[in-house]
Design a protein around this motif. Structure first.
Motif, PDB file in Angstrom:
ATOM      1  N   UNK A   1       0.821  -1.219   0.000  1.00 39.67           N
ATOM      2  CA  UNK A   1       0.000   0.000   0.000  1.00 39.67           C
ATOM      3  C   UNK A   1       0.851   1.264   0.000  1.00 39.67           C
ATOM      4  N   UNK A   2       2.053   1.178   0.513  1.00 41.34           N
ATOM      5  CA  UNK A   2       2.895   2.361   0.671  1.00 41.34           C
ATOM      6  C   UNK A   2       4.019   2.460  -0.358  1.00 41.34           C
ATOM      7  N   UNK A   3       3.972   1.679  -1.410  1.00 43.93           N
ATOM      8  CA  UNK A   3       5.042   1.726  -2.413  1.00 43.93           C
ATOM      9  C   UNK A   3       5.031   3.026  -3.209  1.00 43.93           C
ATOM     10  N   UNK A   4       3.832   3.540  -3.513  1.00 48.46           N
ATOM     11  CA  UNK A   4       3.687   4.797  -4.253  1.00 48.46           C
ATOM     12  C   UNK A   4       4.515   4.800  -5.549  1.00 48.46           C
ATOM     13  N   UNK A   5       4.229   3.818  -6.381  1.00 49.32           N
ATOM     14  CA  UNK A   5       4.951   3.667  -7.639  1.00 49.32           C
ATOM     15  C   UNK A   5       4.380   4.578  -8.722  1.00 49.32           C
ATOM     16  N   UNK A   6       5.197   5.012  -9.691  1.00 52.90           N
ATOM     17  CA  UNK A   6       4.697   5.861 -10.772  1.00 52.90           C
ATOM     18  C   UNK A   6       3.796   5.092 -11.728  1.00 52.90           C
ATOM     19  N   UNK A   7       2.973   5.819 -12.447  1.00 51.45           N
ATOM     20  CA  UNK A   7       2.075   5.221 -13.444  1.00 51.45           C
ATOM     21  C   UNK A   7       2.920   4.595 -14.557  1.00 51.45           C
ATOM     22  N   UNK A   8       2.657   3.345 -14.936  1.00 51.44           N
ATOM     23  CA  UNK A   8       3.453   2.685 -15.981  1.00 51.44           C
ATOM     24  C   UNK A   8       3.425   3.465 -17.289  1.00 51.44           C
ATOM     25  N   UNK A   9       4.581   3.704 -17.842  1.00 49.71           N
ATOM     26  CA  UNK A   9       4.694   4.586 -19.005  1.00 49.71           C
ATOM     27  C   UNK A   9       4.049   4.006 -20.260  1.00 49.71           C
ATOM     28  N   UNK A  10       4.003   2.683 -20.398  1.00 52.78           N
ATOM     29  CA  UNK A  10       3.482   2.070 -21.619  1.00 52.78           C
ATOM     30  C   UNK A  10       2.088   1.461 -21.458  1.00 52.78           C
ATOM     31  N   UNK A  11       1.493   1.606 -20.288  1.00 55.24           N
ATOM     32  CA  UNK A  11       0.263   0.880 -19.999  1.00 55.24           C
ATOM     33  C   UNK A  11      -0.879   1.240 -20.954  1.00 55.24           C
ATOM     34  N   UNK A  12      -1.010   2.508 -21.331  1.00 61.38           N
ATOM     35  CA  UNK A  12      -2.137   2.918 -22.175  1.00 61.38           C
ATOM     36  C   UNK A  12      -2.057   2.313 -23.572  1.00 61.38           C
TER      37      UNK A  12
END
Length: 303
Positions: free
Chosen positions: A278-289
């Motif tokens: 819950x606390x990782x706070x990872x960035x939005x995946x750049x290629x996901x879209x």
């Protein structure tokens, strides 16, 4: 001398399946420039050429087994795609030449197909451990290049594929088979492919070396992931080698025993693991879209 060159070229053409390194080493060991001054070059060189021919013919018979592992009964290659740090795995039976690819990547399809062709293999399946969000799978492009190849993915992933696997089913190639174990939590459709005979499991993103896949998007659930790993991966024998779908630190393989003891997330109690995730706070995946819509269609990008 021209007859010697012709003989050498004939030997090389006969054994195209032998690696360039083998050919160059053999030529260096046998070719006629080693003939000393004052001898009869034509006679000695022809003898050398005949010796080379016998040497190459012997090696040609061993060529396929020399591509195999230490036990000489299987082929295994771990390949890397450096943009998303994705591992692709090539497994094959050198006797039947049937092969599978696990987690191919679009950008490295040409490389993978070339390796399959170079080794004289019949690629029967292109398999995905799950619907990826950080790269576009190469299975669709591979099927275009090798029409007989079938795509494989979990039925729970709701993605297009020729074969939709369920928990406990197997994928066969030659004399071998992989057990498909459902290991959701990173995504609903995550699977771990277990090669029991060789003591190997391919864990996808469910478990990484000293880590695990994120659970903050794409159907992720930390509690489910913890149960999957502890119930389906950590229950394998401790000496089993585990190969992940990614690594970002230069590591290639781990074991069940290592991860049960040393994984900084999954070695913790379940409640602590959930809090860590819950606390990782990872960035939005750049290629996901771009990757997700394509991967739901076997890697074929929507128009």
């Amino acid at each position: 001398m021209s007859s010697v060159v012709t003989s050498i070229n004939r030997c090389i053409n006969i054994v195209k399946s032998i690696s360039n390194q083998t050919i160059s080493v053999t030529i260096r060991n046998y070719h006629c420039p080693r003939v000393k001054f004052g001898t009869k070059p034509s006679i000695l060189c022809c003898a050398r050429a005949r010796s080379m021919y016998r040497h190459f013919a012997k090696d040609a018979g061993k060529a396929m087994s020399s591509y195999a592992g230490k036990e000489k009964d299987y082929i295994f290659r771990q390949l890397m795609e450096y943009k998303s740090f994705t591992y692709t795995y090539l497994l094959a039976d050198p006797q039947t030449k049937e092969a599978v690819l696990i987690d191919p990547v679009l950008e490295t399809v040409d490389r993978d197909v070339k390796i399959v062709t170079d080794l004289g293999l019949n690629l029967v399946y292109g398999m995905n451990t799950h619907v990826h969000a950080d790269h576009i799978t190469g299975t669709g492009r591979i099927k275009e290049k090798i029409p007989s190849c079938k795509s494989v993915i979990s039925a729970a992933g709701n993605a297009k594929a020729d074969v939709q696997l369920k928990d406990g089913e197997t994928v066969k190639f030659g004399r071998f088979e992989l057990e498909a174990r459902s290991t959701p939590g990173h995504t609903n459709g995550c699977m771990t492919f277990v090669w029991h005979e060789k003591g190997i499991a391919f864990t996808g993103d469910a478990m990484l070396i000293r880590g695990c896949g994120r659970t903050d998007f794409q159907e992720g659930n930390s509690g489910v992931l913890y149960d999957s790993v502890h119930g389906k991966i950590f229950t394998l024998p401790p000496e089993f080698n585990l190969y992940p779908a990614h690594d970002y630190t230069g590591q290639t393989v781990t074991t069940v025993a290592e991860e049960k003891q040393m994984n900084p997330r999954l070695s913790k109690p379940k409640e602590e693991f959930v809090k860590i995730m819950e606390n990782l706070k990872l960035p939005y995946p750049s290629q996901i879209d771009k990757a997700l819509p394509a991967n739901l269609l076997c890697g074929i990008q929507p128009a």
